[in-house]
Enzyme design. Structure first.
Site, PDB file in Angstrom:
ATOM      1  N   LYS A 144      37.476  42.165  28.688  1.00  0.00           N
ATOM      2  CA  LYS A 144      38.648  41.400  28.229  1.00  0.00           C
ATOM      3  C   LYS A 144      38.479  41.019  26.763  1.00  0.00           C
ATOM      4  O   LYS A 144      39.408  41.143  25.971  1.00  0.00           O
ATOM      5  CB  LYS A 144      38.829  40.150  29.101  1.00  0.00           C
ATOM      6  CG  LYS A 144      39.394  40.464  30.483  1.00  0.00           C
ATOM      7  CD  LYS A 144      39.283  39.270  31.420  1.00  0.00           C
ATOM      8  CE  LYS A 144      39.655  39.688  32.849  1.00  0.00           C
ATOM      9  NZ  LYS A 144      39.236  38.731  33.857  1.00  0.00           N
ATOM     10  N   GLN A 151      37.058  32.687  34.995  1.00  0.00           N
ATOM     11  CA  GLN A 151      36.664  33.912  35.697  1.00  0.00           C
ATOM     12  C   GLN A 151      36.208  33.587  37.119  1.00  0.00           C
ATOM     13  O   GLN A 151      35.385  32.694  37.323  1.00  0.00           O
ATOM     14  CB  GLN A 151      35.537  34.607  34.906  1.00  0.00           C
ATOM     15  CG  GLN A 151      35.127  35.941  35.457  1.00  0.00           C
ATOM     16  CD  GLN A 151      36.223  36.996  35.348  1.00  0.00           C
ATOM     17  OE1 GLN A 151      36.913  37.097  34.332  1.00  0.00           O
ATOM     18  NE2 GLN A 151      36.401  37.781  36.400  1.00  0.00           N
ATOM     19  N   ASP A 208      46.869  33.574  33.863  1.00  0.00           N
ATOM     20  CA  ASP A 208      46.563  34.277  35.115  1.00  0.00           C
ATOM     21  C   ASP A 208      47.699  34.098  36.129  1.00  0.00           C
ATOM     22  O   ASP A 208      47.790  34.836  37.107  1.00  0.00           O
ATOM     23  CB  ASP A 208      45.274  33.711  35.732  1.00  0.00           C
ATOM     24  CG  ASP A 208      44.112  34.684  35.634  1.00  0.00           C
ATOM     25  OD1 ASP A 208      44.370  35.879  35.407  1.00  0.00           O
ATOM     26  OD2 ASP A 208      42.970  34.242  35.798  1.00  0.00           O
TER      27      ASP A 208
END
Ligand code: NAP
Length: 295
Positions: A52, A96, A119
């Protein structure tokens, strides 16, 4: 049969984002910022985070990686999230997963300011999605990526019967709600199946668009698919493969060989839905930046 090429769509999208970001940098002297918080040393998570960060760099997005030790308390993590919520240079925050077992993932999810929840896991964003406020929410990245794939391949969705197999909070439920919305690339009649569904094949054989997120390699076979259906394979299970250089490979939930003879369009694994997820994360980060700067 059309092979839905997620790698190409993701590359196109990233190039478009890169061009836009360069324009923002020149015109207002600012770029989007993404904060990635990782707790612990899970090797797979570290690879995901590095990927990422690398993609952010390629696109000109500012990326801050905050690495916290595995023994970090939940309170300390929530404090870190609170600081990122307040930072004006940060437009997206990602924690994460998986988190160490002593930390409640839901507590971390709801600690993120919904306006930075790129997200799309925060209940406020999911609620807005369900209510059809797509312009003011973040749609979670995998479902959003599936919609983008359908849109860019000009696959007709309106009025079609979309059957989703799987009801997880990160794929099944949001993608089912997304496909239900009165929106250009959605507007489907939606059925959701799960492990308690009786006669699953009855439902899958009635799907014009079949979206599968189960996590069982080769689970969907040709006899379960209607001729001409569009099949989206979200599955991505790591399996041992001595013939592969790495000793493993990733397998989808759809038996590609047999289903490709029946479907009109199909996503491969790898190279279908997978590459879209990170591209949509960055799209959401840019979207957040544009909202803040009224661009
Ligand atoms: P999950 O949380 O394990 O959910 C699996 C779902 O499948 C559950 O709803 C389960 O039903 C259902 N299911 C299990 N067995 C079934 C059966 N025999 N018949 C019908 N439904 C059944 O999985 P997930 O997080 O959604 O992920 C699913 C797959 O997608 C995994 O391979 C994952 O790696 C992959 N994935 C890929 C991406 C990407 O970017 N490409 C992103 C996310 C996930 P119950 O609810 O009844 O248990």
């Amino acid at each position: 049969m059309i092979v839905i090429d997620g790698r190409k769509v993701a590359e196109d999208l990233k190039n478009e984002l890169k061009t836009g970001i360069e324009q923002y940098r020149r015109s207002i002297g600012k770029v989007p910022g993404l904060s990635i918080i990782i707790v612990g040393e899970d090797p797979a998570s570290q690879v995901y985070v590095r990927n990422k960060a690398k993609t952010c760099k390629e696109l000109g997005i500012f990326c801050r990686i905050i690495e916290l030790p595995p023994e970090t308390s939940q309170e300390a993590l929530l404090g870190t999230i609170a600081a990122e919520n307040l930072d004006p240079d940060i437009h997206g925050i990602l924690v994460q997963q998986p988190l160490p077992p002593h930390i409640d993932e839901f507590a971390a999810t709801i600690a993120i300011n919904p306006s930075k929840d790129v997200d799309g896991f925060h209940p406020e964003n999911l609620g807005r999605l369900v209510m059809g406020h797509l312009d003011s929410c973040f749609v979670s990245c995998t479902p959003f990526g599936i919609l983008e794939l359908l849109e860019r391949h000009r696959i007709r969705t309106s009025g079609m019967h979309c059957v989703v197999v799987g009801r997880s909070n990160i794929v099944g439920k949001p993608v089912a709600n997304l496909m239900l919305q009165k929106h250009g690339a959605a507007n489907c009649t939606v059925t959701v199946c799960h492990s308690a569904t009786e006669d699953l094949t009855f439902f899958t054989r009635h799907a014009d668009i079949l979206i599968v997120a189960v996590g069982k390699p080769g689970f969907i076979t040709a006899d379960m698919v209607k001729k001409g259906a569009v099949v989206i394979d979200v599955g991505n299970t790591r399996i041992e493969d001595p013939s592969a250089k790495s000793g493993y490979r990733f397998a989808g939930d759809v038996d590609y060989g047999s289903v490709s003879a029946v479907a009109s369009a199909l996503t491969p694994v790898p190279g279908g839905v997978g590459p879209m997820t990170i591209a949509m994360l960055l799209k959401n980060t840019v979207l957040s930046f544009k909202r803040v700067n009224r661009l």
